[in-house]
Design an enzyme around this catalytic site. Structure first.
Site, short mmCIF file in Angstrom:
data_model
loop_
_atom_site.label_atom_id
_atom_site.label_comp_id
_atom_site.label_asym_id
_atom_site.label_seq_id
_atom_site.Cartn_x
_atom_site.Cartn_y
_atom_site.Cartn_z
N GLU A 140 -9.45 -33.07 81.72
CA GLU A 140 -8.34 -32.11 80.84
C GLU A 140 -8.80 -31.34 79.37
OE1 GLU A 140 -4.10 -34.02 80.64
OE2 GLU A 140 -4.91 -35.31 82.70
N GLU A 175 -2.74 -41.94 81.77
CA GLU A 175 -1.61 -42.65 80.10
C GLU A 175 -1.31 -44.20 79.91
OE1 GLU A 175 0.21 -39.15 78.71
OE2 GLU A 175 -1.68 -38.02 79.19
C1 XIL Z 1 1.04 -31.44 81.25
C2 XIL Z 1 1.36 -30.26 82.45
O1 XIL Z 1 0.04 -29.32 82.20
C3 XIL Z 1 2.85 -29.69 81.95
O2 XIL Z 1 2.74 -27.49 82.18
C4 XIL Z 1 3.76 -30.82 82.52
O3 XIL Z 1 5.00 -29.92 82.38
C5 XIL Z 1 3.85 -31.66 82.06
O4 XIL Z 1 2.40 -32.43 82.34
N1 XIL Z 1 -1.75 -35.35 80.38
C6 XIL Z 1 -1.91 -35.78 81.61
C7 XIL Z 1 -1.28 -33.83 82.41
O5 XIL Z 1 -2.01 -35.64 82.44
O6 XIL Z 1 -1.04 -33.83 83.09
C8 XIL Z 1 -0.52 -33.41 81.01
O7 XIL Z 1 -0.17 -31.93 82.26
C9 XIL Z 1 -1.30 -32.62 79.90
C10 XIL Z 1 -1.27 -34.55 79.16
#
Ligand code: XIL
Length: 374
Positions: free
Chosen positions: A274, A159
């Site tokens: 994701e 990100e």
């Molecule tokens: C999220 C997890 O799902 C949560 O459990 C944690 O608290 C925060 O992160 N983008 C990403 C992931 O790259 O690592 C994130 O995951 C969601 C957004």
């Protein structure tokens, strides 16, 4: 043949009844190769204790890529300087081997200001005091020293884009404030040096929709990849997170498809890293909600699987019960009652009782189409 319709649909039919892990099954299946589009999920080992049916789904072999949901993030991995929590990642790596899956490393660097996520406060404080790349390098040495060969694909920077922060579209995060925009090439260079055999990825969100923000983010992301390439750095992969949101309207077939093609033209492989769906209206019937989630999943997959550079699709979890989109993790260990069942976001392939939903069928159908075309 990786994950054909029959195997995945077989899983869908069997999933609610699955009680014991299907170990032998996973071991007999040929490993996923580059010829198909692999399916993955994020996972933490303690999820298997909360909900053993998650393990049954993973071990059935259809999810052949596993991403630690948070245990590799700096904030979880080294919450206090020099105090490492290796165990959850060690366990996941060992489990993946047993389940016939590969692990995706996520993430070496992630800072976007959300407290508790990605980077621990002690690191942010140290970087604000004095920029010391040695701090970053030590993390890379520790993580890649331990897992650099066991884990073949890494999110090096997560990100890094925020188009409202700066003219170049880079997020003004703790690393950028400390080292300038050069922190990104430096991270890739360091990862390349310490894990020469691993594939290195940039991972980003909000790239999927037809609106000026997502459009600008795609442009900034592409510029960033081009910049890294032109410096002669190895960037092997780009991760499109695929956190879909029903409130965001129309997926951008032309814009997203073109973006993926541009990445492919740069010689970069693409992973959906994701995938999940944030709902907009939870007052509708469960059937209507599930149909919307499945429909947007199918549309999204139709766009991304059109691009041969897309080699894997990872969902951000298996069951709604353990989804980050719930936003109420304290309730996770409670009984899954009918009411919670309705209030919960339904953006993953399996519901809170780990029964498959139309989204799972959308995934099976889309990946099958892709496989049938090979
Ligand atoms: C999220 C997890 O799902 C949560 O459990 C944690 O608290 C925060 O992160 N983008 C990403 C992931 O790259 O690592 C994130 O995951 C969601 C957004």
């Amino acid at each position: 043949m990786p994950m054909g319709r029959r195997t995945f649909l077989g899983l869908l039919a069997a999933a609610p009844a699955l009680a014991a892990p299907g170990r032998a099954d996973a071991a007999q299946r040929p490993p996923m190769s580059g010829s198909g589009c692999a399916l993955g999920t994020c996972l933490e080992m303690h999820h298997l204790e909360i909900e053993p049916r998650v393990g049954a789904v993973v071990e059935s072999g259809r999810f052949t890529r596993l991403t630690p949901e948070y245990s590799l993030q700096w904030s979880s991995f080294e919450p206090t300087e020099g105090r490492y929590r290796f165990a959850p990642v060690d366990r996941l790596v060992a489990y993946a081997r047993h389940a016939g899956a590969t692990v995706q490393g996520h993430a070496l660097l992630w800072e976007q200001g959300t407290p508790g996520w990605g980077t621990p406060d002690w690191v942010k404080a140290r970087l604000a005091e004095a920029p010391d790349w040695g701090l970053v390098r030590r993390r890379f040495e520790t993580v890649l020293g331990r897992y650099g060969t066991a884990i073949p694909l890494w999110t090096v920077v997560n990100e890094p884009i925020e188009t409202s922060d700066r003219a170049d579209g880079l997020r003004a995060n703790a690393f950028l404030r400390a080292f300038g925009p050069g922190y990104i090439p430096a991270a890739f260079e360091t990862a390349q040096e310490l894990a020469p055999g691993a594939r290195l990825m940039l991972n980003e969100y909000a790239l999927e929709y037809e609106n000026p923000v997502d459009r600008a983010r795609r442009r900034a992301a592409l510029k960033l990849v081009e910049g890294l390439k032109s410096r002669g750095l190895r960037i092997d992969a780009f991760g499109v997170q695929g956190h879909l949101e029903l409130a965001k309207g129309k997926l951008d077939r032309r814009g997203l498809g073109g973006f993926l093609r541009d990445l492919a033209d740069l010689g970069v492989e693409v992973h959906v890293t994701e995938l999940d769906v944030l709902e907009h209206d939870r007052t509708l019937s469960l059937e209507a909600r599930d149909a919307r989630v499945a429909d947007t999943t199918a549309r999204f997959l139709d766009i991304v699987l059109d691009e041969p550079a897309v080699t894997s699709v990872t969902t951000w979890g298996i069951t709604d019960r353990l989804s980050w989109l719930r936003g109420d993790f304290a309730a996770i260990s409670q009984e899954v009652g009918a009411e919670m069942h309705h209030a919960m976001n339904r953006g993953l392939p399996f519901d809170a009782r780990v029964a498959p939903k139309p989204m799972a069928r959308a995934l099976a159908g889309a990946l099958d189409t892709r496989l049938a075309a090979l």
